[in-house]
Design a protein around this motif. Structure first.
Motif, PDB file in Angstrom:
ATOM      1  N   THR A  34       4.776  -5.941   1.203  1.00  0.00           N
ATOM      2  CA  THR A  34       5.946  -5.052   1.246  1.00  0.00           C
ATOM      3  C   THR A  34       6.166  -4.416   2.620  1.00  0.00           C
ATOM      4  OG1 THR A  34       4.635  -3.164   0.469  1.00  0.00           O
ATOM      5  CG2 THR A  34       5.757  -4.503  -1.217  1.00  0.00           C
ATOM      6  N   LYS A 126      11.215  -6.766  -2.117  1.00  0.00           N
ATOM      7  CA  LYS A 126       9.801  -7.170  -2.210  1.00  0.00           C
ATOM      8  C   LYS A 126       9.106  -6.435  -3.364  1.00  0.00           C
ATOM      9  CE  LYS A 126       9.073  -9.970   1.318  1.00  0.00           C
ATOM     10  NZ  LYS A 126       8.274 -11.163   1.310  1.00  0.00           N
ATOM     11  N   PHE A 127       9.379  -5.121  -3.504  1.00  0.00           N
ATOM     12  CA  PHE A 127       8.796  -4.370  -4.616  1.00  0.00           C
ATOM     13  C   PHE A 127       9.324  -4.914  -5.936  1.00  0.00           C
ATOM     14  CE2 PHE A 127       8.448  -1.042  -7.742  1.00  0.00           C
ATOM     15  CZ  PHE A 127       7.173  -0.532  -7.516  1.00  0.00           C
TER      16      PHE A 127
END
Length: 184
Positions: A34, A126-127
Motif C-alpha cells: 500500500t 490497494k487497500f
C-alpha cells in the motif's frame, strides 16, 4: 514448452492472490503493498523489518486474546511514524474491523497529518484490493475521526479511529490499539 494463455492468466492470478495474502498477514508486506509516499521507493531497513516482525507477533497475540505492550524507541527520522502512525491503523482495522484505534502525538495537528494519511490508505485502491468489504462511513470520515462500514451491508462494523493531541482531551478515550507517537 511454455504455458498456454489461460494457464498464464491463472498463474498471474495466483501470484496476485499470494501477494495480497502476504500483504494482509505481514505488516511489512502491507506497507510495501500500500506504499504511498510521493514516488519515494519503499526501502525496508533492518530496524523496519524487525519492528514489523514484532507487530506481526502482536497481531497474532491479539487474535489469541493476549494483550501486548510495545515501546519502540529508535532514532529520529528512521521511519517509525510511517510504520506505526501512518500504516499500522489501516492494517489493524483491515484485520480487525470491529476494533477501535486511538492515535495521539504531542499536538493535534501532527496527529491529524498521521491519521489523515492513514485514512487515505484506507480509501486507496490497494487497500480495497486487500479488504474489499470495508469502507469509511460518510457521516464520519474526518482526518482524526472515522468509522468503518461493511460495504455489503452498509452497516457500521464498530471499528473506528480517533486521533487527538495529548493535550486535546483524550481522557476517557481508549482503543484496542493505542498509539502514542512523538509525545514530547
Amino acid at each position: 514448452m511454455g504455458l498456454s494463455r489461460s494457464e498464464e492468466i491463472q498463474y498471474l492470478k495466483l501470484l496476485k492472490e499470494e501477494e495480497r495474502s502476504q500483504a494482509r498477514s505481514s505488516h511489512l508486506g502491507f506497507m510495501e503493498y500500500t506504499w504511498m509516499k510521493n514516488n519515494e521507493p519503499f526501502i525496508a531497513g533492518f530496524h523496519t523489518k524487525k519492528i514489523c516482525k514484532r507487530i506481526d507477533k502482536a497481531f497474532e497475540d491479539f487474535r489469541n486474546g493476549k494483550s501486548t505492550y510495545l515501546k519502540i524507541s529508535i532514532h529520529h527520522r528512521s521511519g517509525k511514524s510511517d510504520i506505526l502512525s501512518r500504516y499500522l491503523p489501516p492494517h489493524f482495522l483491515g484485520e480487525f474491523p470491529e476494533c477501535e484505534v486511538l492515535s495521539t502525538t504531542y499536538k493535534a495537528e501532527l496527529t491529524a497529518k498521521f491519521t489523515g494519511f492513514a485514512r487515505n490508505i484506507f480509501r486507496s485502491k490497494k487497500f480495497e484490493d486487500l479488504y474489499p468489504n470495508l469502507g469509511l462511513s460518510k457521516e464520519s470520515n474526518a482526518k482524526s475521526y472515522w468509522e468503518i462500514i461493511n460495504k455489503e451491508t452498509g452497516e457500521l462494523t464498530q471499528g473506528k479511529l480517533f486521533g487527538s493531541g495529548l493535550r486535546s482531551g483524550i481522557t476517557g478515550s481508549g482503543g484496542h490499539l493505542v498509539l502514542i507517537d512523538d509525545p514530547i
